[in-house]
Design an enzyme around this catalytic site. Structure first.
Site, mmCIF file in Angstrom:
data_model
loop_
_atom_site.group_PDB
_atom_site.id
_atom_site.type_symbol
_atom_site.label_atom_id
_atom_site.label_comp_id
_atom_site.label_asym_id
_atom_site.label_seq_id
_atom_site.Cartn_x
_atom_site.Cartn_y
_atom_site.Cartn_z
ATOM 1 N N GLY A 167 0.867 -1.334 -0.106
ATOM 2 C CA GLY A 167 -0.029 0.024 -0.111
ATOM 3 C C GLY A 167 0.970 1.179 -0.052
ATOM 4 C CB SER A 222 -5.084 -3.317 6.585
ATOM 5 O OG SER A 222 -5.025 -2.359 5.992
ATOM 6 C CG HIS A 298 2.338 1.890 17.664
ATOM 7 N ND1 HIS A 298 0.964 1.125 17.637
ATOM 8 C CD2 HIS A 298 2.251 2.251 16.512
ATOM 9 C CE1 HIS A 298 0.289 1.317 16.709
ATOM 10 N NE2 HIS A 298 1.011 1.947 15.956
ATOM 11 N N GLY A 300 5.903 4.767 14.843
ATOM 12 C CA GLY A 300 5.976 4.948 13.440
ATOM 13 C C GLY A 300 5.422 6.487 12.923
#
Length: 333
Positions: A167, A222, A298, A300
């Site tokens: 993606g 996802s 986490h 990102g």
């Protein structure tokens, strides 16, 4: 002139300044915010959302049937400051669209693509070149004489990189890795993407083939019922002993018990995770005992610019939805 009846908005966390300023300037809204950087307790969340017309939430808040019931019939817009929406009970939200005027959902894609791709490449290099181990050796006196094979890791030049989910973020990662001299890109997913893959001459292959042939595997897909637990013991058995796994998608895509066994036994070389299950990961978790597993909290999208832009988009999505206008980024239900 202020409207006679203000729309109630509830914000589940202290958000960055740009988004906060937009909400503060909304004369047609009465905004209540949980004024903390820490997650809102569930009872406070249910209290705060009661009667709200709009909800601005983060990925840490589970917007499920119970919360939707607590909100009541006034709720018209849910705006999440995230690109992922697995914390939203979309099926339940769709049901309510059928029995009332509908709930619109806004999210924040695109704006965090570059920051997340940068982090993915950083995590890959940190893990494959064993940087945390090397830093620790400097600090604890393990750095002595130069040794030919000491602290050797794995390089990207002439390697094969496999991307699970090509993606926006997967493409941005490939774009950044290409100049490192990657010889071959593989990708897997629900369907081929020849137009997007052409830039990297990436080959669409089954996930099992990607696992077997890639030197570096980056998970960017996802979280869906089909991808939950995708990287499990069967997947790890296919990987090369020298291969490195990086997960920046969602923790549940990787079976962490199976990953621990694969890393501890030397079945695969190393893993870098920016996402885990649960979050935060307990400090007693077995993965944290391994030198060949690098775990980040986490982060990102954690640049000042990106988080401000995310908050601005989330706020604009919310207000546009409440006013019956086109949202800048609306999730099609």
């Amino acid at each position: 002139m202020r409207p006679a009846r203000l729309m109630k908005v509830f914000v589940t966390r202290r958000i960055p300044p740009e988004g906060r300023a937009v909400l503060a300037g909304a004369a047609d809204c009465e905004v209540e915010q949980w004024d903390s950087d820490e997650p809102i307790p569930r009872k406070e969340l249910e209290r705060g959302v009661a009667g709200a017309h709009g909800l601005l939430c983060l990925l840490t808040e589970q917007v499920d049937r119970t919360l939707l019931d607590a909100a009541g019939a006034n709720l018209k817009v849910i705006s999440t400051m995230s690109v992922g929406v697995d914390h939203l009970a979309l099926d339940e939200i769709k049901k309510r669209c059928l029995i009332c005027s509908g709930i619109r959902v806004g999210y924040t894609p695109d704006v965090l693509t570059d920051a997340t791709a940068e982090l993915a490449v950083s995590l890959l290099l940190t893990t494959s070149r064993r940087l945390p181990e090397a830093i620790e050796e400097v600090k604890n006196g393990g750095w002595t004489a130069w040794k030919p094979l000491w602290m050797c890791g794995y390089g990207l030049t002439k390697s094969t990189v496999g991307i699970i989910g090509l993606g926006r973020i997967g493409q941005a990662i490939a774009r950044r890795l290409k100049p490192f001299g990657v010889q071959r890109f593989l990708y897997s997913g629900r369907q081929p993407k020849p137009q997007e893959a052409a830039e990297f001459q990436a080959e669409f292959v089954p996930t099992a083939q990607l696992a077997a042939e890639a030197d570096f595997i980056i998970v960017t897909c996802s979280l869906t019922p089909a991808t939950k637990g995708l990287c499990n013991k069967d997947f790890f058995r296919l990987m090369k002993k020298t291969a490195v796994l990086v997960n920046i998608s969602r923790g549940d895509v990787v079976n962490q018990d199976d990953l621990y066994q694969a890393l501890a036994s030397g079945q695969i070389a190393a893993a870098g995770l920016d996402v885990t299950t649960p979050e935060p990961l307990p400090t007693s978790h077995p993965l944290l005992t391994l030198k060949n597993c690098v775990i980040l909290p986490h982060i990102g999208s954690a640049t000042h610019g990106t988080r401000n832009t995310m908050s601005l988009l989330a706020a604009n999505n919310l207000l546009a939805g409440l006013r019956g206008e086109p949202m800048p980024s609306e999730l099609k239900l």
